[in-house]
Design an enzyme around this catalytic site. Structure first.
Site, PDB file in Angstrom:
ATOM      1  N   ASN A   1       0.659  -1.332   0.258  1.00 44.61           N
ATOM      2  CA  ASN A   1      -0.468   0.292  -0.061  1.00 44.61           C
ATOM      3  C   ASN A   1       0.645   1.396   0.384  1.00 44.61           C
ATOM      4  O   ASN A   1       1.417   1.544   1.236  1.00 44.61           O
ATOM      5  CB  ASN A   1      -0.527   0.026   0.817  1.00 44.61           C
ATOM      6  CG  ASN A   1      -1.542   1.108   1.299  1.00 44.61           C
ATOM      7  OD1 ASN A   1      -2.167   2.360   0.443  1.00 44.61           O
ATOM      8  ND2 ASN A   1      -2.520   1.563   2.679  1.00 44.61           N
TER       9      ASN A   1
ATOM     10  N   LYS B   1       0.418   4.264  -0.189  1.00 47.59           N
ATOM     11  CA  LYS B   1      -0.630   5.209   0.330  1.00 47.59           C
ATOM     12  C   LYS B   1      -0.533   6.916  -0.425  1.00 47.59           C
ATOM     13  O   LYS B   1      -0.162   6.336  -1.364  1.00 47.59           O
ATOM     14  CB  LYS B   1      -0.256   6.007   1.900  1.00 47.59           C
ATOM     15  CG  LYS B   1      -0.453   4.028   2.447  1.00 47.59           C
ATOM     16  CD  LYS B   1       0.256   4.408   4.173  1.00 47.59           C
ATOM     17  CE  LYS B   1      -0.212   3.203   4.599  1.00 47.59           C
ATOM     18  NZ  LYS B   1      -0.429   3.262   6.107  1.00 47.59           N
TER      19      LYS B   1
ATOM     20  N   HIS C   1      -9.482   1.638   4.898  1.00 48.50           N
ATOM     21  CA  HIS C   1      -8.067   2.123   6.285  1.00 48.50           C
ATOM     22  C   HIS C   1      -8.911   2.606   7.044  1.00 48.50           C
ATOM     23  O   HIS C   1      -8.856   3.604   7.046  1.00 48.50           O
ATOM     24  CB  HIS C   1      -7.748   2.157   4.590  1.00 48.50           C
ATOM     25  CG  HIS C   1      -6.027   2.032   4.954  1.00 48.50           C
ATOM     26  ND1 HIS C   1      -5.157   3.185   6.359  1.00 48.50           N
ATOM     27  CD2 HIS C   1      -4.733   1.122   4.701  1.00 48.50           C
ATOM     28  CE1 HIS C   1      -4.199   2.864   6.597  1.00 48.50           C
ATOM     29  NE2 HIS C   1      -3.853   1.531   5.348  1.00 48.50           N
TER      30      HIS C   1
ATOM     31  N   GLU D   1      -6.463   4.624   7.836  1.00 48.78           N
ATOM     32  CA  GLU D   1      -6.412   6.291   7.802  1.00 48.78           C
ATOM     33  C   GLU D   1      -7.941   7.001   7.176  1.00 48.78           C
ATOM     34  O   GLU D   1      -7.629   8.340   7.416  1.00 48.78           O
ATOM     35  CB  GLU D   1      -5.274   6.739   6.925  1.00 48.78           C
ATOM     36  CG  GLU D   1      -3.988   6.544   7.966  1.00 48.78           C
ATOM     37  CD  GLU D   1      -2.664   5.474   6.984  1.00 48.78           C
ATOM     38  OE1 GLU D   1      -3.058   5.706   5.888  1.00 48.78           O
ATOM     39  OE2 GLU D   1      -2.102   5.332   7.213  1.00 48.78           O
TER      40      GLU D   1
ATOM     41  N   GLU E   1      -5.623  -5.313  10.637  1.00 50.31           N
ATOM     42  CA  GLU E   1      -4.686  -4.039  10.864  1.00 50.31           C
ATOM     43  C   GLU E   1      -4.633  -3.470  12.280  1.00 50.31           C
ATOM     44  O   GLU E   1      -5.467  -2.292  12.049  1.00 50.31           O
ATOM     45  CB  GLU E   1      -4.745  -2.816   9.521  1.00 50.31           C
ATOM     46  CG  GLU E   1      -4.436  -3.796   8.444  1.00 50.31           C
ATOM     47  CD  GLU E   1      -3.597  -2.309   7.291  1.00 50.31           C
ATOM     48  OE1 GLU E   1      -2.186  -2.666   7.066  1.00 50.31           O
ATOM     49  OE2 GLU E   1      -3.896  -1.894   7.616  1.00 50.31           O
TER      50      GLU E   1
ATOM     51  N   GLY F   1       2.192   2.563  10.606  1.00 52.11           N
ATOM     52  CA  GLY F   1       3.243   3.087  10.356  1.00 52.11           C
ATOM     53  C   GLY F   1       4.363   3.937  11.698  1.00 52.11           C
ATOM     54  O   GLY F   1       4.823   4.552  12.081  1.00 52.11           O
TER      55      GLY F   1
ATOM     56  N   SER G   1       3.382  -2.335   9.933  1.00 54.22           N
ATOM     57  CA  SER G   1       4.655  -1.886  10.540  1.00 54.22           C
ATOM     58  C   SER G   1       4.950  -3.981  10.174  1.00 54.22           C
ATOM     59  O   SER G   1       6.711  -4.412  10.504  1.00 54.22           O
ATOM     60  CB  SER G   1       5.211  -2.143  11.645  1.00 54.22           C
ATOM     61  OG  SER G   1       5.093   0.059  11.774  1.00 54.22           O
TER      62      SER G   1
HETATM   63  P1  PGA Z   1       2.856   0.254   7.399  1.00 56.89           P
HETATM   64  O1  PGA Z   1       1.512   0.465   7.259  1.00 56.89           O
HETATM   65  O2  PGA Z   1       3.244  -0.888   6.961  1.00 56.89           O
HETATM   66  O3  PGA Z   1       3.400   1.208   6.983  1.00 56.89           O
HETATM   67  O4  PGA Z   1       2.713  -0.207   9.178  1.00 56.89           O
HETATM   68  C1  PGA Z   1       0.447  -0.646   6.450  1.00 56.89           C
HETATM   69  C2  PGA Z   1      -1.287   0.236   6.029  1.00 56.89           C
HETATM   70  O5  PGA Z   1      -1.437   0.898   6.729  1.00 56.89           O
HETATM   71  O6  PGA Z   1      -1.398  -0.458   5.233  1.00 56.89           O
END
Ligand code: PGA
Length: 256
Positions: A9, A11, A94, A96, A166, A172, A212
């Site tokens: 992803n 983003k 997601h 976010e 998640e 992140g 992560s």
């Molecule tokens: P990350 O993001 O691997 O940077 O923690 C995962 C995601 O939000 O899908």
């Protein structure tokens, strides 16, 4: 069921030129015909990724879509538009988007229905924040998120939906859930889907872990019984670390 999906992803990262540079380097790595890989990129990159990746088994995904067929929704992208350029997957809900853009469980439900109608596989994200985990309320939150997302979905279509667990506290942040914590929640999701539909459906759901994931922690996560792949943000931005993840998944499959 035994294929491991590595979904990157991106983003809100990578201009078209940056995506082209990525693909240029990524093409030098050997991807096996049975590796399951998907690049989930910003809308502006999708067409060029489809063109550049044609003839490979690397799939593409969008990060969002609108649930209406078309119309006066300025700034939105329809599922039909994604379908026309050959997009395979689309993220729904997601964290976010839930956090910064107010995406609700009801909207996720409508998006899943529209995506299924157009033959694009939804990747539904669910997961709790730190406070909910501290309160021990993560399973009840997931029950709500999943219960509402699957309202009115035809049982025959349910396995088309990929579910990504998640935990928000791990996205992140560099703080990964331990393989046992991730398995515990992914197992819970499988059991919940069995209860909601049937054991057969629960068994064939594809469930990912995200938060992560890096080449140095992916193996133990991917070894877990109820985890069928990973949704990866940061570590998917560099061709070499994405390739390392694909190789880890590939080795695990061979050893199965
Ligand atoms: P990350 O993001 O691997 O940077 O923690 C995962 C995601 O939000 O899908």
């Amino acid at each position: 069921m035994n294929r491991i999906l590595i979904a990157g992803n991106w983003k809100m990262n990578k201009t078209v030129q940056e995506a082209l540079d990525f693909i240029d380097e990524f093409k030098s790595y050997k991807i096996n015909a049975d590796d399951e890989v998907c690049l989930i990129a910003p809308y502006t990159d999708l067409q060029i990724l489809r063109d550049e990746l044609s003839g490979t088994n690397i799939k593409t995904g969008a990060q969002n879509c609108h649930f209406e067929e078309s119309g006066a929704y300025t700034g939105e992208i329809s599922v039909k538009m994604l379908n026309e350029i050959g997009i395979d997957y689309c993220i729904v809900g997601h964290s976010e988007r839930r956090q910064f853009f107010g995406e609700t469980d009801a909207a996720c439900n409508k998006k899943i229905k529209k995506l299924i109608e157009h033959g694009i596989r939804p990747i539904l994200c669910v997961g709790e924040n730190e406070k909910i985990r501290e309160e021990g309320a993560q399973q009840s939150l997931l029950s709500k998120q999943l219960g509402e997302a699957f309202i009115g979905i035809d049982p025959g279509d349910v396995p088309k939906v990929i579910i990504a667990y998640e935990p928000i506290w791990a996205i992140g942040t560099g703080k990964t859930a331990s393989p046992e914590e991730a398995e515990d929640m992914c197992g819970f999701i499988r059991g919940f889907m069995s209860g909601l539909f049937s054991d057969a459906i629960g068994e064939c759901m594809s469930i990912l872990y995200g938060g992560s994931v890096k080449p140095n922690n992916a193996k133990k996560i991917l070894e877990q019984k109820d985890i069928n792949g990973v949704l990866v943000g940061g570590a998917s931005l560099k061709p070499d670390s994405l390739y390392d993840l694909i190789s880890i998944a590939s080795d695990l499959k061979k050893n199965n």
